[in-house]
Design an enzyme around this catalytic site. Structure first.
Site, PDB file in Angstrom:
ATOM      1  N   GLY A  54       0.794  -1.230   0.000  1.00  0.00           N
ATOM      2  CA  GLY A  54       0.000   0.000   0.000  1.00  0.00           C
ATOM      3  C   GLY A  54       0.822   1.273   0.000  1.00  0.00           C
ATOM      4  O   GLY A  54       0.358   2.318   0.462  1.00  0.00           O
ATOM      5  N   ARG A  68     -15.014 -15.961 -10.113  1.00  0.00           N
ATOM      6  CA  ARG A  68     -14.618 -14.566 -10.315  1.00  0.00           C
ATOM      7  C   ARG A  68     -15.832 -13.642 -10.386  1.00  0.00           C
ATOM      8  O   ARG A  68     -15.827 -12.539  -9.844  1.00  0.00           O
ATOM      9  CB  ARG A  68     -13.789 -14.470 -11.608  1.00  0.00           C
ATOM     10  CG  ARG A  68     -13.062 -13.146 -11.778  1.00  0.00           C
ATOM     11  CD  ARG A  68     -12.127 -13.157 -12.979  1.00  0.00           C
ATOM     12  NE  ARG A  68     -11.082 -14.143 -12.888  1.00  0.00           N
ATOM     13  CZ  ARG A  68      -9.984 -14.041 -12.125  1.00  0.00           C
ATOM     14  NH1 ARG A  68      -9.798 -12.977 -11.390  1.00  0.00           N
ATOM     15  NH2 ARG A  68      -9.082 -14.994 -12.110  1.00  0.00           N
ATOM     16  N   MET A  83      -3.881  -7.127  -6.925  1.00  0.00           N
ATOM     17  CA  MET A  83      -3.316  -8.157  -7.784  1.00  0.00           C
ATOM     18  C   MET A  83      -4.360  -9.210  -8.157  1.00  0.00           C
ATOM     19  O   MET A  83      -4.224 -10.391  -7.831  1.00  0.00           O
ATOM     20  CB  MET A  83      -2.103  -8.795  -7.111  1.00  0.00           C
ATOM     21  CG  MET A  83      -1.033  -7.778  -6.726  1.00  0.00           C
ATOM     22  SD  MET A  83      -0.482  -6.722  -8.093  1.00  0.00           S
ATOM     23  CE  MET A  83       0.741  -7.803  -8.813  1.00  0.00           C
ATOM     24  N   ILE A 132      -7.103 -10.345 -11.489  1.00  0.00           N
ATOM     25  CA  ILE A 132      -7.662 -10.130 -12.818  1.00  0.00           C
ATOM     26  C   ILE A 132      -9.139  -9.828 -12.622  1.00  0.00           C
ATOM     27  O   ILE A 132      -9.812 -10.526 -11.849  1.00  0.00           O
ATOM     28  CB  ILE A 132      -7.491 -11.402 -13.672  1.00  0.00           C
ATOM     29  CG1 ILE A 132      -6.022 -11.773 -13.685  1.00  0.00           C
ATOM     30  CG2 ILE A 132      -8.116 -11.228 -15.039  1.00  0.00           C
ATOM     31  CD1 ILE A 132      -5.337 -11.959 -14.970  1.00  0.00           C
ATOM     32  N   LEU A 133      -9.631  -8.820 -13.292  1.00  0.00           N
ATOM     33  CA  LEU A 133     -11.033  -8.418 -13.117  1.00  0.00           C
ATOM     34  C   LEU A 133     -11.864  -8.928 -14.291  1.00  0.00           C
ATOM     35  O   LEU A 133     -11.393  -8.949 -15.438  1.00  0.00           O
ATOM     36  CB  LEU A 133     -11.113  -6.894 -13.042  1.00  0.00           C
ATOM     37  CG  LEU A 133     -10.335  -6.299 -11.858  1.00  0.00           C
ATOM     38  CD1 LEU A 133     -10.120  -4.801 -12.042  1.00  0.00           C
ATOM     39  CD2 LEU A 133     -11.059  -6.581 -10.555  1.00  0.00           C
ATOM     40  N   HIS A 155       0.859   0.546 -13.195  1.00  0.00           N
ATOM     41  CA  HIS A 155       1.587  -0.674 -13.547  1.00  0.00           C
ATOM     42  C   HIS A 155       3.079  -0.354 -13.580  1.00  0.00           C
ATOM     43  O   HIS A 155       3.484   0.674 -14.134  1.00  0.00           O
ATOM     44  CB  HIS A 155       1.114  -1.187 -14.912  1.00  0.00           C
ATOM     45  CG  HIS A 155       1.779  -2.457 -15.316  1.00  0.00           C
ATOM     46  ND1 HIS A 155       1.411  -3.685 -14.798  1.00  0.00           N
ATOM     47  CD2 HIS A 155       2.819  -2.690 -16.151  1.00  0.00           C
ATOM     48  CE1 HIS A 155       2.193  -4.626 -15.315  1.00  0.00           C
ATOM     49  NE2 HIS A 155       3.050  -4.047 -16.132  1.00  0.00           N
TER      50      HIS A 155
HETATM   51  C1  GAR Z   1       3.297  -1.291  -7.405  1.00  0.00           C
HETATM   52  O1  GAR Z   1       4.594  -1.345  -7.919  1.00  0.00           O
HETATM   53  C2  GAR Z   1       2.291  -1.333  -8.525  1.00  0.00           C
HETATM   54  O2  GAR Z   1       2.700  -0.657  -9.679  1.00  0.00           O
HETATM   55  C3  GAR Z   1       2.189  -2.814  -8.769  1.00  0.00           C
HETATM   56  O3  GAR Z   1       2.193  -3.384  -7.495  1.00  0.00           O
HETATM   57  C4  GAR Z   1       2.969  -2.560  -6.623  1.00  0.00           C
HETATM   58  C5  GAR Z   1       2.141  -2.264  -5.398  1.00  0.00           C
HETATM   59  O4  GAR Z   1       2.921  -1.613  -4.446  1.00  0.00           O
HETATM   60  N1  GAR Z   1       0.998  -3.164  -9.496  1.00  0.00           N
HETATM   61  C6  GAR Z   1       0.955  -4.131 -10.391  1.00  0.00           C
HETATM   62  O5  GAR Z   1       1.889  -4.853 -10.651  1.00  0.00           O
HETATM   63  C7  GAR Z   1      -0.392  -4.289 -11.070  1.00  0.00           C
HETATM   64  N2  GAR Z   1      -0.281  -5.119 -12.228  1.00  0.00           N
HETATM   65  P1  GAR Z   1       2.230  -0.878  -3.220  1.00  0.00           P
HETATM   66  O6  GAR Z   1       1.266  -1.892  -2.586  1.00  0.00           O
HETATM   67  O7  GAR Z   1       3.372  -0.552  -2.298  1.00  0.00           O
HETATM   68  O8  GAR Z   1       1.527   0.342  -3.736  1.00  0.00           O
END
Ligand code: GAR
Length: 212
Positions: free
Chosen positions: A19, A71, A96, A98-99, A115
């Site tokens: 987060g 889903r 994380m 898939i929607l 992303h």
């Molecule tokens: C981030 O790097 C975000 O870009 C990635 O997960 C991480 C979450 O970090 N998202 C994906 O890979 C989506 N496909 P956080 O929980 O510290 O914000």
């Protein structure tokens, strides 16, 4: 503008993990980003982002996907929570999952994702390791509208991060993450201010197509 300042856009933030992007949005909101985070929703009870939300006094909800048979039923429950909050923007911040197409269509034009790559390069997982393995000189992060095809929605904002000779996936990820924390609140600001729209599959800023 009213006596209490500009209208704040009601949003929800969906997470699965640390987060840190959520934290950047919380910090930005406390510094004047015109959003009200109505709830932080996680599919994992142990996500540290839930603690960040609690610290900030934000309502949290856990919807564990393992409690649903498929889903579609999970996404229906998720949509019910989002709509119950009155959210006008859904912010995916390390969510994380898939929607389903139905879920994505329901929030078309009002759901953003971040992303960790320069899309369209490196959709999916392990983007930092893949950028290194490919010998990319530049890597980065992308904020985009969510469309049914994974990590393929119209691009809103990107940050470029030069790859250094001794980078590991972890060191590269850390520098990319710092940029994520800068660009995500900025894109959310554009949306909250009514400057950012999805129009016929194109992202428009101030009425003009965004070309990354
Ligand atoms: C981030 O790097 C975000 O870009 C990635 O997960 C991480 C979450 O970090 N998202 C994906 O890979 C989506 N496909 P956080 O929980 O510290 O914000």
């Amino acid at each position: 503008m009213s006596a209490t300042g500009p209208r704040k856009l009601p949003i929800v933030v969906l997470i699965s993990g640390s987060g840190s992007n959520l934290q950047a949005i919380i910090d930005a909101a406390q510094a004047g980003l015109p959003v009200e985070i109505r709830a932080v929703i996680s599919n994992k009870a142990e996500a540290y982002g839930l603690e960040r939300a609690r610290q900030a006094g934000i309502t949290t909800r856990v919807l564990n996907h393992k409690d649903y048979p498929d889903r579609e039923s999970y996404d229906a429950a998720l949509a019910a929570v989002i709509d119950d909050c009155g959210a006008e923007l859904v912010v995916l911040a390390g969510f994380m999952r898939i929607l389903s197409d139905g879920f994505v269509r329901r929030y078309e034009g009002r759901m953003l994702n971040i992303h960790p790559s320069l899309l369209p390069r490196h959709r999916g997982l392990d983007t930092h390791a893949r950028a290194l393995a490919a010998g990319d000189a530049v890597h980065g992060a992308t904020v985009h509208f969510v469309s049914p095809e994974l990590d393929a929605g119209p691009i809103i904002l990107q940050a470029r991060v030069p790859v250094q000779p001794n980078d590991s996936p972890e060191s590269l990820a850390a520098r990319v993450l710092r940029e994520e924390h800068r660009i995500y609140p900025e894109a959310i600001r554009w949306f909250a201010e009514g400057r950012l729209k999805l129009d016929q599959g194109r992202a428009l800023l101030d009425g003009k197509p965004i070309s990354p």
